[in-house]
Design a protein around this motif. Structure first.
Motif, PDB file in Angstrom:
ATOM      1  N   TRP B 147      22.865  46.230  26.733  1.00 28.23           N
ATOM      2  CA  TRP B 147      22.399  45.006  27.373  1.00 28.23           C
ATOM      3  C   TRP B 147      23.537  44.000  27.521  1.00 28.23           C
ATOM      4  O   TRP B 147      23.740  43.424  28.590  1.00 28.23           O
ATOM      5  CB  TRP B 147      21.246  44.390  26.568  1.00 28.23           C
ATOM      6  N   LEU B 148      24.282  43.802  26.431  1.00 29.58           N
ATOM      7  CA  LEU B 148      25.376  42.824  26.473  1.00 29.58           C
ATOM      8  C   LEU B 148      26.429  43.203  27.502  1.00 29.58           C
ATOM      9  O   LEU B 148      26.854  42.374  28.308  1.00 29.58           O
ATOM     10  CB  LEU B 148      26.023  42.698  25.088  1.00 29.58           C
ATOM     11  N   SER B 149      26.861  44.481  27.487  1.00 26.45           N
ATOM     12  CA  SER B 149      27.934  44.874  28.403  1.00 26.45           C
ATOM     13  C   SER B 149      27.437  44.823  29.850  1.00 26.45           C
ATOM     14  O   SER B 149      28.183  44.455  30.752  1.00 26.45           O
ATOM     15  CB  SER B 149      28.473  46.256  28.053  1.00 26.45           C
ATOM     16  N   TRP B 150      26.148  45.178  30.065  1.00 29.01           N
ATOM     17  CA  TRP B 150      25.594  45.102  31.413  1.00 29.01           C
ATOM     18  C   TRP B 150      25.557  43.662  31.921  1.00 29.01           C
ATOM     19  O   TRP B 150      26.009  43.370  33.026  1.00 29.01           O
ATOM     20  CB  TRP B 150      24.186  45.708  31.444  1.00 29.01           C
ATOM     21  N   GLN B 151      25.019  42.752  31.098  1.00 31.47           N
ATOM     22  CA  GLN B 151      24.880  41.359  31.544  1.00 31.47           C
ATOM     23  C   GLN B 151      26.246  40.718  31.767  1.00 31.47           C
ATOM     24  O   GLN B 151      26.437  39.980  32.726  1.00 31.47           O
ATOM     25  CB  GLN B 151      24.060  40.540  30.537  1.00 31.47           C
ATOM     26  N   LEU B 152      27.190  41.028  30.887  1.00 37.80           N
ATOM     27  CA  LEU B 152      28.535  40.467  31.027  1.00 37.80           C
ATOM     28  C   LEU B 152      29.189  40.941  32.331  1.00 37.80           C
ATOM     29  O   LEU B 152      29.679  40.136  33.133  1.00 37.80           O
ATOM     30  CB  LEU B 152      29.392  40.872  29.820  1.00 37.80           C
ATOM     31  N   SER B 153      29.158  42.262  32.555  1.00 36.91           N
ATOM     32  CA  SER B 153      29.831  42.800  33.738  1.00 36.91           C
ATOM     33  C   SER B 153      29.105  42.391  35.021  1.00 36.91           C
ATOM     34  O   SER B 153      29.730  42.079  36.031  1.00 36.91           O
ATOM     35  CB  SER B 153      29.930  44.320  33.641  1.00 36.91           C
ATOM     36  N   SER B 154      27.784  42.377  34.974  1.00 35.50           N
ATOM     37  CA  SER B 154      27.005  42.009  36.155  1.00 35.50           C
ATOM     38  C   SER B 154      27.256  40.545  36.526  1.00 35.50           C
ATOM     39  O   SER B 154      27.444  40.206  37.697  1.00 35.50           O
ATOM     40  CB  SER B 154      25.526  42.262  35.871  1.00 35.50           C
ATOM     41  N   THR B 155      27.269  39.662  35.506  1.00 37.22           N
ATOM     42  CA  THR B 155      27.558  38.244  35.755  1.00 37.22           C
ATOM     43  C   THR B 155      28.964  38.075  36.326  1.00 37.22           C
ATOM     44  O   THR B 155      29.168  37.312  37.287  1.00 37.22           O
ATOM     45  CB  THR B 155      27.429  37.439  34.440  1.00 37.22           C
ATOM     46  N   MET B 156      29.925  38.815  35.758  1.00 38.35           N
ATOM     47  CA  MET B 156      31.285  38.763  36.300  1.00 38.35           C
ATOM     48  C   MET B 156      31.296  39.173  37.769  1.00 38.35           C
ATOM     49  O   MET B 156      31.936  38.529  38.604  1.00 38.35           O
ATOM     50  CB  MET B 156      32.205  39.703  35.506  1.00 38.35           C
ATOM     51  N   GLY B 157      30.590  40.244  38.072  1.00 35.20           N
ATOM     52  CA  GLY B 157      30.521  40.729  39.451  1.00 35.20           C
ATOM     53  C   GLY B 157      29.935  39.683  40.381  1.00 35.20           C
ATOM     54  O   GLY B 157      30.440  39.444  41.484  1.00 35.20           O
ATOM     55  N   ILE B 158      28.849  39.019  39.928  1.00 35.55           N
ATOM     56  CA  ILE B 158      28.185  38.016  40.764  1.00 35.55           C
ATOM     57  C   ILE B 158      29.124  36.838  41.030  1.00 35.55           C
ATOM     58  O   ILE B 158      29.238  36.354  42.156  1.00 35.55           O
ATOM     59  CB  ILE B 158      26.884  37.526  40.078  1.00 35.55           C
ATOM     60  N   LEU B 159      29.800  36.379  39.974  1.00 37.32           N
ATOM     61  CA  LEU B 159      30.621  35.181  40.104  1.00 37.32           C
ATOM     62  C   LEU B 159      31.958  35.445  40.800  1.00 37.32           C
ATOM     63  O   LEU B 159      32.489  34.580  41.475  1.00 37.32           O
ATOM     64  CB  LEU B 159      30.867  34.548  38.720  1.00 37.32           C
ATOM     65  N   LEU B 160      32.489  36.665  40.622  1.00 39.31           N
ATOM     66  CA  LEU B 160      33.826  36.948  41.159  1.00 39.31           C
ATOM     67  C   LEU B 160      33.790  37.687  42.489  1.00 39.31           C
ATOM     68  O   LEU B 160      34.840  38.015  43.037  1.00 39.31           O
ATOM     69  CB  LEU B 160      34.644  37.759  40.148  1.00 39.31           C
ATOM     70  N   ALA B 161      32.580  37.930  43.009  1.00 34.17           N
ATOM     71  CA  ALA B 161      32.449  38.788  44.195  1.00 34.17           C
ATOM     72  C   ALA B 161      33.329  38.329  45.348  1.00 34.17           C
ATOM     73  O   ALA B 161      33.934  39.144  46.044  1.00 34.17           O
ATOM     74  CB  ALA B 161      30.991  38.836  44.637  1.00 34.17           C
ATOM     75  N   SER B 162      33.403  36.999  45.529  1.00 36.85           N
ATOM     76  CA  SER B 162      34.136  36.492  46.695  1.00 36.85           C
ATOM     77  C   SER B 162      35.634  36.768  46.594  1.00 36.85           C
ATOM     78  O   SER B 162      36.340  36.785  47.591  1.00 36.85           O
ATOM     79  CB  SER B 162      33.889  34.985  46.840  1.00 36.85           C
ATOM     80  N   LEU B 163      36.098  36.999  45.340  1.00 37.42           N
ATOM     81  CA  LEU B 163      37.533  37.254  45.153  1.00 37.42           C
ATOM     82  C   LEU B 163      37.895  38.721  45.356  1.00 37.42           C
ATOM     83  O   LEU B 163      39.069  39.065  45.465  1.00 37.42           O
ATOM     84  CB  LEU B 163      37.960  36.850  43.737  1.00 37.42           C
ATOM     85  N   ILE B 164      36.859  39.570  45.360  1.00 33.43           N
ATOM     86  CA  ILE B 164      37.149  40.997  45.377  1.00 33.43           C
ATOM     87  C   ILE B 164      37.049  41.545  46.796  1.00 33.43           C
ATOM     88  O   ILE B 164      36.053  41.363  47.491  1.00 33.43           O
ATOM     89  CB  ILE B 164      36.200  41.745  44.421  1.00 33.43           C
ATOM     90  N   SER B 165      38.125  42.211  47.207  1.00 29.84           N
ATOM     91  CA  SER B 165      38.186  42.729  48.576  1.00 29.84           C
ATOM     92  C   SER B 165      37.245  43.904  48.756  1.00 29.84           C
ATOM     93  O   SER B 165      37.037  44.705  47.854  1.00 29.84           O
ATOM     94  CB  SER B 165      39.623  43.156  48.871  1.00 29.84           C
ATOM     95  N   ASP B 166      36.665  44.020  49.949  1.00 31.12           N
ATOM     96  CA  ASP B 166      35.778  45.142  50.252  1.00 31.12           C
ATOM     97  C   ASP B 166      36.551  46.456  50.320  1.00 31.12           C
ATOM     98  O   ASP B 166      35.980  47.522  50.225  1.00 31.12           O
ATOM     99  CB  ASP B 166      35.054  44.901  51.584  1.00 31.12           C
ATOM    100  N   LYS B 167      37.868  46.344  50.490  1.00 30.16           N
ATOM    101  CA  LYS B 167      38.666  47.566  50.631  1.00 30.16           C
ATOM    102  C   LYS B 167      38.734  48.349  49.327  1.00 30.16           C
ATOM    103  O   LYS B 167      38.870  49.547  49.319  1.00 30.16           O
ATOM    104  CB  LYS B 167      40.087  47.200  51.095  1.00 30.16           C
ATOM    105  N   LEU B 168      38.689  47.602  48.203  1.00 31.73           N
ATOM    106  CA  LEU B 168      38.684  48.272  46.902  1.00 31.73           C
ATOM    107  C   LEU B 168      37.373  49.045  46.770  1.00 31.73           C
ATOM    108  O   LEU B 168      36.304  48.458  46.798  1.00 31.73           O
ATOM    109  CB  LEU B 168      38.745  47.227  45.792  1.00 31.73           C
ATOM    110  N   GLU B 169      37.479  50.353  46.630  1.00 30.37           N
ATOM    111  CA  GLU B 169      36.245  51.139  46.574  1.00 30.37           C
ATOM    112  C   GLU B 169      35.649  51.115  45.173  1.00 30.37           C
ATOM    113  O   GLU B 169      35.677  52.103  44.459  1.00 30.37           O
ATOM    114  CB  GLU B 169      36.524  52.561  47.026  1.00 30.37           C
TER     115      GLU B 169
END
Lengths: 106, 249
Positions: B147-169
């Motif tokens: 649960w902890l690792s999921w929530q941490l990584s998912s929150t990171m993904g939500i907040l940092l999405a705009s910084l991550i290029s679509d090209k990175l698969e």
């Protein structure tokens, strides 16, 4: 799509998740399956993962493909080979991503 | 009100945490991928965070995203989420004999916090059914790590999405992370055959609506495994007619 509707989706999905995940646990002793069925269940998690992974790595915009242009499939094959050999998860991801990048260069 | 846990429970809890540890990369990449996908969909940041915290079912969340973009009705989304989650109904049948003695609210919590990796690792321990000291604590060690690792990584993904290029698969990284988890679930040749059948069914049934292919594939694996067991039992039964009946192995 209104905000209210979006929250309805979120709460609905929460209920669906809780209900499906707890399904056979809800009945307590009344919903314990016989040993035979329990043994068959051993294959369920790996089977579910295969059913998630396989379409994911085979699907392309032109449908399922084994062609070399489908990088994901060969990346996954390389990752699988690495894992069978070395048994490390990080290596599996790194090798897979490297193969994907190399294939894209050609 | 302080709750005291026995030494056995504390040790089992830590053992559960440690057992889960090697798979953290898998759950982390999936959480990241799911967070980014949610953030790049029609959802606002609070909605995406709410979905991650409440629904806590990555594959169902990912499956529903295209429905949100296409503004499809609520019931189609709930049906799709149900189909993707049907495999958990089967997993809950695997957990039921281990925790049937617990009160309803605890069984409900155990069900809700179960997941693919947790169930796979739990099954590998081959616990005896019924009450066993430390068994529930072992489950919670894994469940809380997950649960902890999921929530941490998912929150990171939500907040940092705009910084991550679509090209990175990143999607590919998430899928690659599942490969080792799947392989470690294949403990016997009969499971391997069942898993191959599941993969085949998932491909053949891929175009069915509401992600029906997934529960169909798992069901096909169960039937295959059951059939293999029956064949093995019949061939073994012939030379050993005097063996006791009902012995389970």
């Amino acid at each position: 799509m209104t905000a209210k509707y979006m929250w309805l989706v979120i709460f609905g999905m929460t209920l669906v998740t809780a209900f499906t995940r707890a399904f056979f646990l809800l009945g307590g002793k009344h919903t314990v399956l016989p040993d035979r069925a329990q043994r068959a269940l051993q294959c369920a998690p790996a089977a579910a993962l295969a059913a998630v992974i396989l379409p994911d790595i085979l699907k392309t915009e032109q449908g399922f493909s084994l062609a070399l242009s489908n990088h994901a499939f060969y990346a996954a094959l390389a990752g699988l080979a690495w894992f069978l050999w070395r048994r490390t998860m990080l290596g599996t991801i790194i090798i897979g991503m490297l193969i994907s990048i190399v294939l894209r260069l050609f | 009100m302080p709750v005291r846990f026995s030494d056995i429970d504390q040790r089992a809890f830590r053992e559960g945490l440690r057992a889960y540890f090697p798979t953290l990369i898998a759950i982390f990449s999936w959480g990241l991928v799911t967070g980014i996908a949610m953030s790049k969909s029609v959802m606002t940041v609070p909605q995406a965070l709410g979905m991650s915290l409440l629904v806590y079912a990555g594959s169902a969340q990912l499956a529903v995203l295209p429905f949100l973009t296409a503004k499809l009705p609520l019931w189609t989304m709930l049906l799709t989420a149900t189909m993707v989650n049907l495999r958990f109904v089967i997993f809950s049948a695997g957990l039921a004999p281990h925790f049937s003695y617990l009160p309803l609210w605890r069984r409900l919590l155990i069900g809700y916090f179960n997941g693919d990796v947790i169930f796979l690792l739990f099954q590998k321990k081959n616990f005896q059914h019924g009450y066993l000291p430390g068994k529930e604590a072992y489950f919670w060690g894994m469940a809380i790590a997950s649960w902890l690792s999921w929530q941490l990584s998912s929150t990171m993904g939500i907040l940092l999405a705009s910084l991550i290029s679509d090209k990175l698969e990143l999607g590919l990284a998430g899928t690659l992370a599942l490969v080792p988890v799947m392989v470690s679930g294949i403990a016997t040749p009969s499971i391997l055959i069942a898993v191959i059948v599941a993969g085949g069914v998932a491909l053949i049934a891929f175009d069915l609506p509401y992600r029906l292919a997934l529960p169909l594939a798992v069901l096909a694996a169960l039937v295959t495994r059951g059939a293999i067991d029956t064949v093995i039992e019949r061939t073994n039964a012939r030379p050993h007619v005097h063996d006791s009946i009902g012995g389970s192995r």
